[in-house]
Design a protein around this motif. Sequence first.
Motif, PDB file in Angstrom:
ATOM      1  N   LEU A  18      97.655 -30.753  -2.523  1.00 44.29           N
ATOM      2  CA  LEU A  18      96.436 -31.791  -3.345  1.00 44.29           C
ATOM      3  C   LEU A  18      96.382 -30.177  -5.092  1.00 44.29           C
ATOM      4  O   LEU A  18      96.808 -29.235  -5.220  1.00 44.29           O
ATOM      5  N   ASP A  19      95.834 -30.719  -5.212  1.00 39.35           N
ATOM      6  CA  ASP A  19      95.821 -29.785  -6.537  1.00 39.35           C
ATOM      7  C   ASP A  19      93.764 -29.564  -6.811  1.00 39.35           C
ATOM      8  O   ASP A  19      93.640 -28.581  -7.493  1.00 39.35           O
ATOM      9  N   LEU A  20      93.064 -29.665  -5.904  1.00 43.59           N
ATOM     10  CA  LEU A  20      91.681 -29.815  -6.005  1.00 43.59           C
ATOM     11  C   LEU A  20      90.915 -29.906  -4.460  1.00 43.59           C
ATOM     12  O   LEU A  20      91.832 -30.986  -3.527  1.00 43.59           O
ATOM     13  N   ALA A  21      90.547 -28.734  -4.064  1.00 45.31           N
ATOM     14  CA  ALA A  21      89.627 -28.640  -2.773  1.00 45.31           C
ATOM     15  C   ALA A  21      88.206 -29.028  -1.841  1.00 45.31           C
ATOM     16  O   ALA A  21      88.240 -27.797  -3.120  1.00 45.31           O
ATOM     17  N   VAL A  22      87.783 -29.469  -1.631  1.00 49.70           N
ATOM     18  CA  VAL A  22      86.050 -29.459  -1.940  1.00 49.70           C
ATOM     19  C   VAL A  22      86.024 -28.509  -0.856  1.00 49.70           C
ATOM     20  O   VAL A  22      86.318 -29.456   0.646  1.00 49.70           O
ATOM     21  N   ILE A  23      85.316 -27.676  -0.063  1.00 45.86           N
ATOM     22  CA  ILE A  23      85.491 -26.447   1.120  1.00 45.86           C
ATOM     23  C   ILE A  23      84.951 -26.069   1.631  1.00 45.86           C
ATOM     24  O   ILE A  23      83.469 -25.988   0.382  1.00 45.86           O
ATOM     25  N   PHE A  24      84.236 -26.333   3.011  1.00 50.00           N
ATOM     26  CA  PHE A  24      83.361 -25.390   3.681  1.00 50.00           C
ATOM     27  C   PHE A  24      83.342 -24.161   3.702  1.00 50.00           C
ATOM     28  O   PHE A  24      84.604 -24.280   4.423  1.00 50.00           O
ATOM     29  N   ASP A  25      82.724 -22.672   2.682  1.00 51.25           N
ATOM     30  CA  ASP A  25      82.950 -21.540   3.221  1.00 51.25           C
ATOM     31  C   ASP A  25      81.417 -21.114   4.335  1.00 51.25           C
ATOM     32  O   ASP A  25      80.350 -21.161   3.220  1.00 51.25           O
ATOM     33  N   TRP A  26      81.620 -20.145   5.536  1.00 45.74           N
ATOM     34  CA  TRP A  26      80.379 -20.137   6.433  1.00 45.74           C
ATOM     35  C   TRP A  26      80.115 -18.544   6.381  1.00 45.74           C
ATOM     36  O   TRP A  26      79.111 -18.226   6.431  1.00 45.74           O
ATOM     37  N   ARG A  27      81.090 -17.855   5.686  1.00 43.64           N
ATOM     38  CA  ARG A  27      81.527 -16.040   5.803  1.00 43.64           C
ATOM     39  C   ARG A  27      82.096 -15.867   4.952  1.00 43.64           C
ATOM     40  O   ARG A  27      81.641 -14.352   4.642  1.00 43.64           O
ATOM     41  N   ASP A  28      81.284 -16.435   3.530  1.00 42.37           N
ATOM     42  CA  ASP A  28      81.231 -15.765   2.027  1.00 42.37           C
ATOM     43  C   ASP A  28      82.534 -15.389   1.994  1.00 42.37           C
ATOM     44  O   ASP A  28      82.246 -13.645   1.298  1.00 42.37           O
ATOM     45  N   LEU A  71      92.253 -36.680   0.620  1.00 41.67           N
ATOM     46  CA  LEU A  71      92.919 -36.303   2.167  1.00 41.67           C
ATOM     47  C   LEU A  71      90.920 -36.076   2.208  1.00 41.67           C
ATOM     48  O   LEU A  71      90.423 -35.478   1.741  1.00 41.67           O
ATOM     49  N   CYS A  72      91.333 -36.298   3.616  1.00 44.08           N
ATOM     50  CA  CYS A  72      89.687 -36.700   4.515  1.00 44.08           C
ATOM     51  C   CYS A  72      89.724 -35.216   5.274  1.00 44.08           C
ATOM     52  O   CYS A  72      90.397 -36.191   5.902  1.00 44.08           O
ATOM     53  N   GLY A  73      89.723 -34.625   5.394  1.00 41.88           N
ATOM     54  CA  GLY A  73      90.213 -33.214   6.058  1.00 41.88           C
ATOM     55  C   GLY A  73      89.099 -32.369   6.528  1.00 41.88           C
ATOM     56  O   GLY A  73      87.831 -32.041   5.703  1.00 41.88           O
ATOM     57  N   TYR A  74      89.325 -31.340   7.502  1.00 47.16           N
ATOM     58  CA  TYR A  74      88.473 -30.057   7.750  1.00 47.16           C
ATOM     59  C   TYR A  74      89.138 -29.081   6.576  1.00 47.16           C
ATOM     60  O   TYR A  74      89.909 -29.081   5.885  1.00 47.16           O
ATOM     61  N   GLY A  84      91.307 -32.769  -1.860  1.00 48.95           N
ATOM     62  CA  GLY A  84      90.759 -33.034  -0.351  1.00 48.95           C
ATOM     63  C   GLY A  84      89.175 -32.418  -0.343  1.00 48.95           C
ATOM     64  O   GLY A  84      88.567 -31.992  -1.090  1.00 48.95           O
ATOM     65  N   ILE A  85      88.535 -33.725   0.255  1.00 43.74           N
ATOM     66  CA  ILE A  85      87.344 -33.880   0.623  1.00 43.74           C
ATOM     67  C   ILE A  85      86.766 -33.210   2.258  1.00 43.74           C
ATOM     68  O   ILE A  85      87.455 -34.594   2.805  1.00 43.74           O
ATOM     69  N   PRO A  86      85.669 -32.557   2.359  1.00 45.83           N
ATOM     70  CA  PRO A  86      85.351 -32.277   3.849  1.00 45.83           C
ATOM     71  C   PRO A  86      84.885 -34.130   4.323  1.00 45.83           C
ATOM     72  O   PRO A  86      84.365 -34.905   3.510  1.00 45.83           O
TER      73      PRO A  86
END
Length: 295
Positions: free
Chosen positions: A143-153, A127-130, A98-100
Amino acid sequence: MFPPLESDLLRIFVAVARAENVTRAADALGRTQSAVSMQVRKLEDSIGVALFERGPRGVSLTAEGERLLPYAQRIVGLVDETTAVMRTKPLDGQVRVGIPEEYSQTVLPRALAAFSETHPATEVTVLCGYTAQQMEALEAGRLDLAVIFDWRDGVSGELLAIDPTVWVTSVAHDRHLERPLPIAVYWRSSWCRDFALRSLDLHAIPYRTAYTCDTSSGLRSAVTSGLAVAPLSRSTLPAGTRELTLSDGFPQIDSSRVVLKRNPRRKSPAIDGLADTIRKAFAPLGAAEPVQAFG
């Protein structure tokens, strides 16, 4: 007619040129000084020119040696690259990642394509998503891997980079000077409310919503067309735009951590290989120290 140049002779030539000393080059190559000297003479004899000037403190390249060096470096590098590829065990199997959407046209496409070309027996599904979609799919085993954003640590995983979100404007327009400020935002987004809009509120910048959408590409279009300013990841600013900084009266919105998460129930060499490819793709962004975010 000169005989074909041997890559091993060129490797020795490059080592001596870098070290500017036969003894140091021999040590680096794990050979004797006499063997290295003999190979250098063999190379010089094969092309009929002197490549080094010998002196009491070492050697220096002749004009012909300077001419040969860049070609020798390219040949040696290509041989090393070929050797590494041939020694790498081909990977196979399915990898679901998964990628943003933010990186779907910038950081990741070339890396994913290169992985697929290097390992044609693998079956890469993207998978391209939020972030919320990625997390849900990861937890559900889709999913096996996901690249995600973390805004709150608050998300565990491997930190790939710090990629702050900033306000962005078109260089050809002065929308950022208007009040109320015309902004483009994601619709029904808690992040926009808690970070982007709050950053404007805290700096007493009046605004109006001029554009809403569901994708970062939509935000980029709103900025490049001069319709509005928008919050974008610093690494994804499109051509013809610029970041609005404190000197413009605009704060940085957040210090998003880009995190690689893995499905603990799925392990394979192919998954490890793709994870390494993703890691290298984000390396140029670095992992700078975060600043205080709003929220």
